[in-house]
Enzyme design. Structure first.
Site, PDB file in Angstrom:
ATOM      1  N   GLU A 142       0.818  -1.222   0.000  1.00 47.16           N
ATOM      2  CA  GLU A 142       0.000   0.000   0.000  1.00 47.16           C
ATOM      3  C   GLU A 142       0.854   1.275   0.000  1.00 47.16           C
ATOM      4  OE1 GLU A 142      -3.662   0.514   0.103  1.00 47.16           O
ATOM      5  OE2 GLU A 142      -2.682   2.361  -0.503  1.00 47.16           O
ATOM      6  N   LYS A 218       5.382   4.502  -9.958  1.00 50.33           N
ATOM      7  CA  LYS A 218       4.051   4.332  -9.366  1.00 50.33           C
ATOM      8  C   LYS A 218       3.017   3.983 -10.438  1.00 50.33           C
ATOM      9  CE  LYS A 218       5.530   7.147  -5.548  1.00 50.33           C
ATOM     10  NZ  LYS A 218       5.834   8.490  -5.081  1.00 50.33           N
TER      11      LYS A 218
END
Ligand SMILES: NC(=O)c1ccc[n+]([C@@H]2O[C@H](COP(=O)([O-])OP(=O)(O)OC[C@H]3O[C@@H](n4cnc5c(N)ncnc54)[C@H](OP(=O)(O)O)[C@@H]3O)[C@@H](O)[C@H]2O)c1
Length: 333
Positions: A142, A218
């Site tokens: 996460e 990302k």
């Protein structure tokens, strides 16, 4: 009470954040207890199978008198009795090391892994997930995208059942800080960048951030983990912020816009989008966040557009994301 043993590899900003948060709670969250049995940095390890006095270890680390035992991280990972490996060593976008080896070895032993390290996830997402599955372990990350902002956990549960069609957002606080100050104070790029370095918002070598590499990592993680793609850094069209002029920011402002470094992932076949670039965003749009904030827009079939805004970095902020992964593991293991 369910007790889970935790080994933390990496004792820098994020590692300290995780340990500080755990110490403040004495490791107890409802009926779950996290017992920290090992902590490693680049120089060695501290260990106690009965559970370390985390507060004391944190003090020793900051005073520079950590009482290490003669064990390397890899020995700890391969020999120690733990349930969750928290892997928080530096990101290397080219090799994924040392985190890639650490995560691989832990998963081979059937240990659950939580990481904030983008390198291994961006480079070897599928292999690591397959290894985790084969060994009945969980591999969670996460904290790799958006720091404290919930992304994967949000899509896993609250948005479960939704088809996500597009994700775009601001995933690098350093770039957003630079662009915000340039726009608001009409300061040139070089001046804001030097100030950002002085304030510790930008690295001494800011290439990773300002050339969009961090955002592209990302984008790769989101593409592979959310959309099941099998892509790497070279598949992302990437332009950073180093050539944004004050003039272009002024022109954007006159048109009611700001310029933001946006990462975008869209899966659909020939229309596939994997890109990082400076883009115009209306000043009143939810993605037009200021300073070091991150923001994401998750487009879904049922729920429409969902926005998440929050701190993309920081010691305890990143620990928040890591803790959510640890508690998820505790809930199903
Ligand atoms: N900082 C943030 O806000 C943030 C946010 C999201 C994600 N992340 C990611 O989280 C990870 C950790 O970030 P950080 O800011 O905590 O980094 P950091 O402050 O540089 O800390 C890295 C830690 O890893 C240790 N280390 C280095 N090489 C090692 C090795 N070969 N074996 C074992 N330990 C080793 C270092 O040891 P020494 O203490 O001995 O130097 C240090 O304790 C990175 O991958 C980063 O990209 C960071």
């Amino acid at each position: 009470m369910k007790t889970l043993n935790v080994a933390v590899i990496g004792f820098g900003s994020v590692g300290r954040g995780v340990l500080k948060v755990l110490a403040e709670h004495k490791g107890i969250y409802g009926d779950v207890e996290f017992k920290v049995v090992a902590i490693c940095d680049s120089k060695g390890a501290v260990m106690d199978k009965k559970g370390l006095d985390v507060e004391n270890v944190l003090k020793q680390k900051s005073n520079g008198d950590l009482k290490r035992v003669n064990k390397t991280s890899i020995e700890v990972i391969n020999e120690c009795d733990y349930d969750i490996l928290v892997e928080v060593t530096p990101t290397d976008a080219t090799t994924g090391e040392p985190g890639l080896t650490y995560i691989t070895e832990a998963l081979k032993r059937g240990k659950n892994v939580v990481t904030s390290n983008k390198g291994p996830v961006a480079l070897k997402y599928k292999a690591l997930c397959d290894l985790a599955k084969k060994n009945n372990a969980l591999f969670l990350f996460e904290a790799t995208v958006g720091g404290a902002m919930p992304m994967f956990n949000l899509m896993r549960m609250p948005l479960a059942g939704n088809k996500v069609t597009n994700i775009m957002g601001i995933f690098n606080g350093t770039c957003n800080y630079i662009l915000t100050r340039m726009a608001n104070e009409e300061l040139p790029y070089d001046m804001v960048l030097s100030e950002a370095k002085e304030l510790g918002i930008a690295e001494a070598d800011p290439t990773y951030d300002v050339e969009g590499i961090d955002t592209a990592l990302k984008v790769v993680i989101l593409a592979n983990a959310v959309f099941g793609m099998d892509v790497s850094l070279k598949d992302v069209d990437r332009v950073g912020i180093s050539s944004i002029s004050l003039e272009s920011l002024k022109l954007a402002s006159e048109a009611g816009m700001v310029i933001k470094l946006i990462g975008e992932v869209k899966p659909n076949g020939e229309e596939r989008v994997l890109k990082v670039s400076p883009r115009l965003v209306p000043k009143n749009h939810p993605l037009a966040v200021q300073g070091t904030l991150n923001a994401a827009m998750i487009q879904t079939k049922l729920a429409g557009d969902i926005f998440v805004i929050g701190k993309g970095a920081g010691s305890v902020e990143t620990a928040s994301a890591i803790l959510s992964d640890m508690l998820y593991i505790a809930s199903i293991k």
